[in-house]
Design an enzyme around this catalytic site. Structure first.
Site, mmCIF file in Angstrom:
data_model
loop_
_atom_site.group_PDB
_atom_site.id
_atom_site.type_symbol
_atom_site.label_atom_id
_atom_site.label_comp_id
_atom_site.label_asym_id
_atom_site.label_seq_id
_atom_site.Cartn_x
_atom_site.Cartn_y
_atom_site.Cartn_z
ATOM 1 N N ASN A 45 56.988 124.627 16.545
ATOM 2 C CA ASN A 45 57.521 123.792 17.624
ATOM 3 C C ASN A 45 58.547 122.775 17.131
ATOM 4 O O ASN A 45 58.989 121.904 17.885
ATOM 5 C CB ASN A 45 56.383 123.064 18.344
ATOM 6 N N ARG A 104 78.354 105.007 14.160
ATOM 7 C CA ARG A 104 79.470 104.710 15.072
ATOM 8 C C ARG A 104 79.010 103.966 16.317
ATOM 9 O O ARG A 104 79.821 103.344 17.001
ATOM 10 C CB ARG A 104 80.174 106.017 15.478
ATOM 11 N N HIS A 138 80.207 102.548 8.822
ATOM 12 C CA HIS A 138 81.300 102.555 9.796
ATOM 13 C C HIS A 138 81.853 101.152 10.009
ATOM 14 O O HIS A 138 83.062 100.965 10.152
ATOM 15 C CB HIS A 138 80.797 103.147 11.117
ATOM 16 N N LYS A 201 96.122 102.947 18.515
ATOM 17 C CA LYS A 201 95.800 104.069 19.397
ATOM 18 C C LYS A 201 95.065 103.567 20.621
ATOM 19 O O LYS A 201 94.266 102.630 20.557
ATOM 20 C CB LYS A 201 94.967 105.117 18.664
ATOM 21 N N ASP A 229 90.349 106.614 6.329
ATOM 22 C CA ASP A 229 89.330 106.447 7.355
ATOM 23 C C ASP A 229 87.962 106.584 6.710
ATOM 24 O O ASP A 229 87.843 107.031 5.561
ATOM 25 C CB ASP A 229 89.506 107.495 8.461
ATOM 26 N N GLY A 236 90.782 115.578 15.388
ATOM 27 C CA GLY A 236 91.815 115.357 16.396
ATOM 28 C C GLY A 236 92.581 114.060 16.198
ATOM 29 O O GLY A 236 93.812 114.029 16.249
ATOM 30 N N THR A 237 91.867 112.969 15.953
ATOM 31 C CA THR A 237 92.503 111.661 15.774
ATOM 32 C C THR A 237 93.418 111.654 14.568
ATOM 33 O O THR A 237 94.558 111.169 14.628
ATOM 34 C CB THR A 237 91.427 110.569 15.630
#
Length: 322
Positions: A45, A104, A138, A201, A229, A236-237
């Site tokens: 399970n 994040r 982060h 951005k 980063d 994408g960024t």
């Protein structure tokens, strides 16, 4: 005279979950020890069972686990490991998270949202962790979420030294992909002796991982731009940021990030982009299907091992970065 004195010495023991055993083995090799043998089972399970196959009583225990996909399972497994150590009378338990899950989600952007990274650190404290060690959180404020000592390690020296060997310092411009990474980019600029640029951005608040507009602040024309980063998720960024730099006349773009999450189309996006090289560390495992030709992965194991050694010997972790 009452009481009794123990004659034993401190014992460092390293424990690893199943998410990234290769990194744990590297760290153990750097320390000159072996990872403690542990039995793991997953019930039908989905419940996790584990048991240490050696006595851990009185040990200085370090539990290493990268919170990789599946993140929730990785976190739960490490929580169970900490609980087992507490109940087996380990003297001190340090949670080592090369990448901390939910980092994040460190603040509320709008009403009725959770602060999930605080929840995760609370869970580890409740499970029995005395100390936490993480690589490139982060945001720095997450250190205050854990009610105990936090050792915040930086991959900057490893990544920056690699970039410095590839490009002439006089050609480099360090670029922050957003306002939140400016402090990190500033550290890079100081280390490389390079100017700093910022990409402003504007996100779509209703669509995750979607950026609407990029504006470049700083001189990047004819420069080798190093986009820095803390992590690359879908890519994408970073790809859109690199396109904005090329539109402003950048000669070359190199991406450097600590954590290569590389979710979904990230590998294809980065490989097909005009980015020259993507440099990450091995805080997360990169399976073959997520690897690509432009990717360079550097080992974080020596840094983690040195930090563990400093904590165990009551030395200074801060001295590793000064």
């Amino acid at each position: 005279m009452t009481g009794m004195k123990a004659t034993g010495q401190k014992q460092l023991m390293l424990f690893s979950g199943r998410t990234h055993p290769a990194l744990a083995e590297e760290v153990a090799k750097e320390l000159g020890i072996e990872v403690v043998p542990t039995r793991f089972d997953t019930f039908a399970n989905g419940e996790i069972f584990m048991r240490y196959l050696e006595s851990v009583r009185g040990s200085d225990a370090f539990v290493i686990q990268s919170h990789a996909d599946p993140v929730n399972e990785s976190i739960m497994e490490q929580l169970i490991m900490v609980d087992a150590l507490k109940r087996a009378s380990a003297k001190r338990i340090t949670v080592v998270t090369p990448i901390l899950g939910y980092a994040r989600q460190d603040k509320k952007h709008r009403g009725r949202e959770p602060i999930s990274s605080r929840l995760v650190t609370d869970l580890f404290r409740t499970a029995g962790a005395d100390r936490m060690m993480a690589v490139d959180l982060h945001t720095d404020q997450i250190q205050g979420f854990f009610d105990g000592p936090v050792d915040h390690l930086f991959a900057l020296p490893i990544l920056a030294d690699h970039v410095a060997h590839q490009v002439e310092h006089s050609e480099i411009t360090v670029v922050s992909p957003d306002a939140g990474r400016v402090r990190t980019a500033d550290r890079w600029a100081d280390r490389l002796g390079a100017p700093l640029a910022i990409i402003h951005k504007r996100r779509d608040p209703d669509v995750a991982n979607q950026v609407k507009v990029h504006e470049v602040v700083g001189e990047v024309k004819g420069r080798v731009c190093v986009l820095v980063d803390d992590m690359i998720d879908t890519g994408g960024t970073i790809v859109k940021a690199s396109e904005a730099l090329f539109e402003q006349g950048a000669k070359k773009v190199i991406v450097a990030a600590t954590h290569g999450v590389l979710s979904g189309p990230a590998a294809e996006r980065l490989q097909n982009s005009r980015i020259s090289e993507v440099v990450i560390t091995n805080t997360l495992p990169v399976p073959q299907e997520r690897s690509f030709d432009k990717l360079t992965q550097l080992s974080i194991a020596p840094l983690v091992a040195r930090a563990i050694s400093e904590v165990f010997t009551d030395g200074s972790v801060t001295s590793l970065f000064e």
